[in-house]
Motif scaffolding. Structure first.
Motif, short mmCIF file in Angstrom:
data_model
loop_
_atom_site.label_atom_id
_atom_site.label_comp_id
_atom_site.label_asym_id
_atom_site.label_seq_id
_atom_site.Cartn_x
_atom_site.Cartn_y
_atom_site.Cartn_z
N SER A 123 60.59 24.43 40.95
CA SER A 123 60.90 23.19 41.68
C SER A 123 59.65 22.51 42.23
CB SER A 123 61.87 23.50 42.84
OG SER A 123 63.08 24.05 42.36
N LEU A 124 58.58 22.56 41.48
CA LEU A 124 57.32 21.97 41.91
C LEU A 124 57.34 20.45 41.70
CD1 LEU A 124 54.82 24.49 40.27
CD2 LEU A 124 55.54 24.44 42.66
N SER A 125 56.75 19.74 42.65
CA SER A 125 56.56 18.30 42.49
C SER A 125 55.09 17.95 42.26
CB SER A 125 57.08 17.55 43.72
OG SER A 125 56.41 17.99 44.88
N SER A 126 54.21 18.92 42.54
CA SER A 126 52.78 18.72 42.37
C SER A 126 52.08 20.07 42.20
CB SER A 126 52.19 17.97 43.57
OG SER A 126 50.77 17.93 43.48
N VAL A 127 50.96 20.04 41.49
CA VAL A 127 50.15 21.27 41.33
C VAL A 127 48.72 21.01 41.79
CG1 VAL A 127 51.53 22.26 39.48
CG2 VAL A 127 49.68 20.69 38.91
N ALA A 128 48.53 20.00 42.60
CA ALA A 128 47.19 19.62 43.05
C ALA A 128 46.50 20.73 43.83
CB ALA A 128 47.27 18.35 43.88
N SER A 129 47.27 21.53 44.56
CA SER A 129 46.67 22.57 45.40
C SER A 129 46.01 23.69 44.60
CB SER A 129 47.74 23.18 46.31
OG SER A 129 48.78 23.78 45.54
N LEU A 130 46.25 23.74 43.30
CA LEU A 130 45.64 24.79 42.47
C LEU A 130 44.14 24.61 42.33
CD1 LEU A 130 48.27 25.00 39.59
CD2 LEU A 130 47.88 26.71 41.37
N GLY A 131 43.64 23.42 42.58
CA GLY A 131 42.21 23.17 42.47
C GLY A 131 41.80 22.88 41.03
N HIS A 132 40.51 22.92 40.81
CA HIS A 132 39.94 22.59 39.51
C HIS A 132 39.97 23.83 38.61
CE1 HIS A 132 37.60 20.37 36.65
NE2 HIS A 132 36.60 21.24 36.68
N LEU A 133 40.83 23.81 37.60
CA LEU A 133 40.99 24.94 36.68
C LEU A 133 40.18 24.64 35.43
CD1 LEU A 133 44.83 25.47 37.17
CD2 LEU A 133 42.95 26.48 38.46
N ARG A 134 38.89 24.88 35.50
CA ARG A 134 37.96 24.41 34.47
C ARG A 134 38.07 25.16 33.15
NH1 ARG A 134 35.29 27.04 38.48
NH2 ARG A 134 34.04 28.89 37.98
N SER A 135 38.72 26.34 33.13
CA SER A 135 38.83 27.10 31.89
C SER A 135 40.25 27.12 31.33
CB SER A 135 38.36 28.55 32.12
OG SER A 135 37.01 28.59 32.52
N LEU A 136 41.18 26.52 32.03
CA LEU A 136 42.59 26.60 31.63
C LEU A 136 42.83 25.87 30.31
CD1 LEU A 136 45.17 27.85 32.86
CD2 LEU A 136 45.79 25.55 33.60
N GLU A 137 43.51 26.55 29.39
CA GLU A 137 43.81 26.00 28.07
C GLU A 137 45.31 25.83 27.83
OE1 GLU A 137 41.97 28.65 25.36
OE2 GLU A 137 39.92 28.05 25.88
N ASN A 138 46.13 26.69 28.45
CA ASN A 138 47.58 26.65 28.24
C ASN A 138 48.27 26.59 29.61
OD1 ASN A 138 47.30 27.28 25.29
ND2 ASN A 138 46.54 29.21 26.11
N PHE A 139 49.02 25.52 29.83
CA PHE A 139 49.67 25.31 31.13
C PHE A 139 51.17 25.11 30.89
CE2 PHE A 139 48.69 23.09 35.46
CZ PHE A 139 49.39 24.09 36.09
N TYR A 140 51.99 26.01 31.46
CA TYR A 140 53.44 25.97 31.29
C TYR A 140 54.08 25.54 32.61
CZ TYR A 140 52.53 28.53 26.97
OH TYR A 140 52.08 28.91 25.73
N LEU A 141 54.65 24.34 32.63
CA LEU A 141 55.23 23.76 33.84
C LEU A 141 56.68 23.32 33.62
CD1 LEU A 141 52.17 21.64 34.98
CD2 LEU A 141 53.18 23.52 36.29
N ALA A 142 57.36 23.91 32.69
CA ALA A 142 58.72 23.49 32.37
C ALA A 142 59.67 23.73 33.53
CB ALA A 142 59.22 24.24 31.13
N ASN A 143 60.70 22.89 33.61
CA ASN A 143 61.76 23.03 34.61
C ASN A 143 61.24 22.93 36.03
OD1 ASN A 143 62.72 24.86 32.09
ND2 ASN A 143 64.49 23.91 33.06
N ASN A 144 60.51 21.85 36.30
CA ASN A 144 60.07 21.53 37.65
C ASN A 144 60.49 20.10 37.99
OD1 ASN A 144 58.46 23.84 38.88
ND2 ASN A 144 57.52 23.73 36.86
N GLU A 145 59.86 19.50 39.01
CA GLU A 145 60.24 18.15 39.45
C GLU A 145 59.04 17.21 39.43
OE1 GLU A 145 63.34 17.43 40.08
OE2 GLU A 145 64.05 19.49 39.87
N ILE A 146 58.11 17.42 38.52
CA ILE A 146 56.88 16.64 38.48
C ILE A 146 57.14 15.27 37.86
CG2 ILE A 146 54.53 16.56 37.53
CD1 ILE A 146 54.56 19.63 37.62
N GLU A 147 56.70 14.21 38.55
CA GLU A 147 56.88 12.85 38.08
C GLU A 147 55.60 12.23 37.53
OE1 GLU A 147 58.56 10.49 41.14
OE2 GLU A 147 60.33 11.73 41.41
N ASP A 148 54.45 12.76 37.95
CA ASP A 148 53.17 12.17 37.56
C ASP A 148 52.22 13.26 37.08
OD1 ASP A 148 50.90 10.72 37.20
OD2 ASP A 148 50.87 9.82 39.21
#
Length: 421
Positions: A226-251
């Motif tokens: 039920s996430l609306s934002s992931v900004a608090s994770l910070g700068h993920l400079r090495s991340l290649e695969n990001f799974y965010l399915a089934n959340n509430e993100i609009e932007d």
């Protein structure tokens, strides 16, 4: 009375179907004649209820007792050289009887009925892989796992865990799965600098920590939160695969700068409404937006392809590959791992060996063709016993044995002799 007799017969049949560990059977399966020549035992799905009769296998390194009916870990005190132990899909409730297995590297206890780790892992200081998913754990205390400093893979998913302590001591951890539990806060993992993959999906997290201090993080799963934002994770400079399915993100605009090396982004079933919310990810190739409002448009894939020029797959469908091949720079080569690198000398050696095998095969084939041609030449050409009139009046057909022989001989002369010259 008849019902009792039937019940008794059913119990007897069930007990008869259950098996015990038999030394002779192990020797037969392993193809060995001596117990001290057995290094691996596979008793998967044998309806075994009790661990026994393994003391004589002094050199045992791998033991598979998965998918049985074992309720207690016992009688392994003499298997001190054991490195791999598979006990998943049994009826185990307590982790015990492992104190003497100091060399154990892999322990699989998933799909059991374990409610607490306790002191059962205290002496397994060389353990590298631990699976406790699909059990009945409700918490993990620091003292239960602090000795597992060599652990690289830990799976605690699909329990009822509400609190995990001690992960900061696992400094060699590379993969961590805490998905589908009852966590309301992410455990302290900032000291696990070698982490490459994290799964926190399906929990009850109220906030996300800053993970920018994990320099090797490649894959992050935050689904069903039920996430609306992931900004608090910070700068993920090495991340290649990001799974965010089934959340509430609009932007998703900020993700391109937050995760500059992102190659796969799964945002199925969020609240993305237009392509204006998508940024131009420099390396994104796989994009999943099924279940979002923007995916209701008939040409949504084409719209996304224009908004995100680097993308090649949208919801599993290829888009604009020809155009991208012309305009995109060559892909950056990833460094090969030690397990996949093959030196140039090894390749040259393999090619030389293959050439030699082909040459030998060709020589052998030539020899066999010579023998075949010689055999055809030695065949009798005497006509079948019949009158001369019959022989001249009857047409030569492929059903005639002499005609077949002559055709085969002519074929051999045409093809085999030319090859030899």
């Amino acid at each position: 009375m008849r019902r009792k007799e039937k019940s008794s017969d059913a119990d007897a049949a069930s007990n008869a179907a259950d098996c015990s560990i038999k030394v002779d059977e192990i020797l037969r399966i392993s193809g060995q004649q001596r117990n001290d020549h057995v290094y691996e035992i596979d008793l998967h799905g044998k309806r075994i209820r009790r661990i026994s009769d393994l003391e004589s296998f002094s050199r045992l390194r791998s033991l598979d007792l998965s998918c049985n009916k074992i309720r207690k870990i016992e009688n392994l005190t003499k298997s001190t050289g054991l490195k791999e132990l598979k006990l998943y899909s049994n009826e185990i409730r307590t982790i015990e009887g492992l104190d003497r297995l100091r060399d154990l590297c892999c322990l699989m206890l998933q799909y059991n009925r374990i409610a607490s780790i306790g002191a059962g892992l205290k002496h397994l200081t060389r353990l590298q892989l631990l699976r406790l998913d699909f059990n009945c754990l409700t918490s993990v205390a620091r003292e239960e796992i602090v000795s597992l400093s060599q652990l690289t893979y830990l799976d605690l998913s699909s329990n009822q865990i509400s609190k995990v302590e001690g992960l900061s001591a696992l400094t060699n951890l590379e993969e961590l799965d805490l998905g589908d539990n009852q966590l309301v806060a992410v455990p302290d993992i900032v000291q696990c600098k070698k982490l490459q993959e994290i799964d926190l999906s399906g929990n009850h997290l109220k906030s996300l920590p800053d993970l920018s201090s994990l320099p090797r993080l490649r894959t992050l799963r935050l689904e069903r939160l039920s996430l609306s934002s992931v900004a608090s994770l910070g700068h993920l400079r090495s991340l290649e695969n990001f799974y965010l399915a089934n959340n509430e993100i609009e932007d998703a605009t900020a993700l391109s700068s937050q995760c500059p090396l992102l190659e796969l982004l799964d945002m199925k079933f969020n609240q993305l409404k237009t392509t204006e919310s998508l940024a131009k990810f420099p390396r994104l190739t796989d994009f999943y937006v099924e279940g979002n409002p923007l995916a209701q448009e008939p040409n949504y894939r084409a719209d996304i392809a224009r908004a995100v020029p680097s993308v090649e797959l949208i919801d599993g469908v290829q888009v604009n590959l020809t155009k991208k091949a012309e305009n995109m720079p060559p892909p950056v080569m990833r460094p090969m791992t030690a397990t996949t690198v093959i030196s140039t000398k090894q390749i040259e050696s393999q090619i030389s060996a293959l050439d030699l095998q082909m040459e030998l095969c060709g020589s052998s084939l030539d020899a066999k063709l010579d023998v075949f041609a010689a055999s055809l030449s030695s065949l009798s050409t005497i006509p079948e016993p019949e009158s001369e009139a019959q022989a001249t009046s009857r047409p030569s057909t492929r059903s005639s044995s002499r005609a077949r022989i002559m055709e085969a001989k002519a074929f051999a002369n045409r093809h085999f002799q030319k090859d030899k010259t």
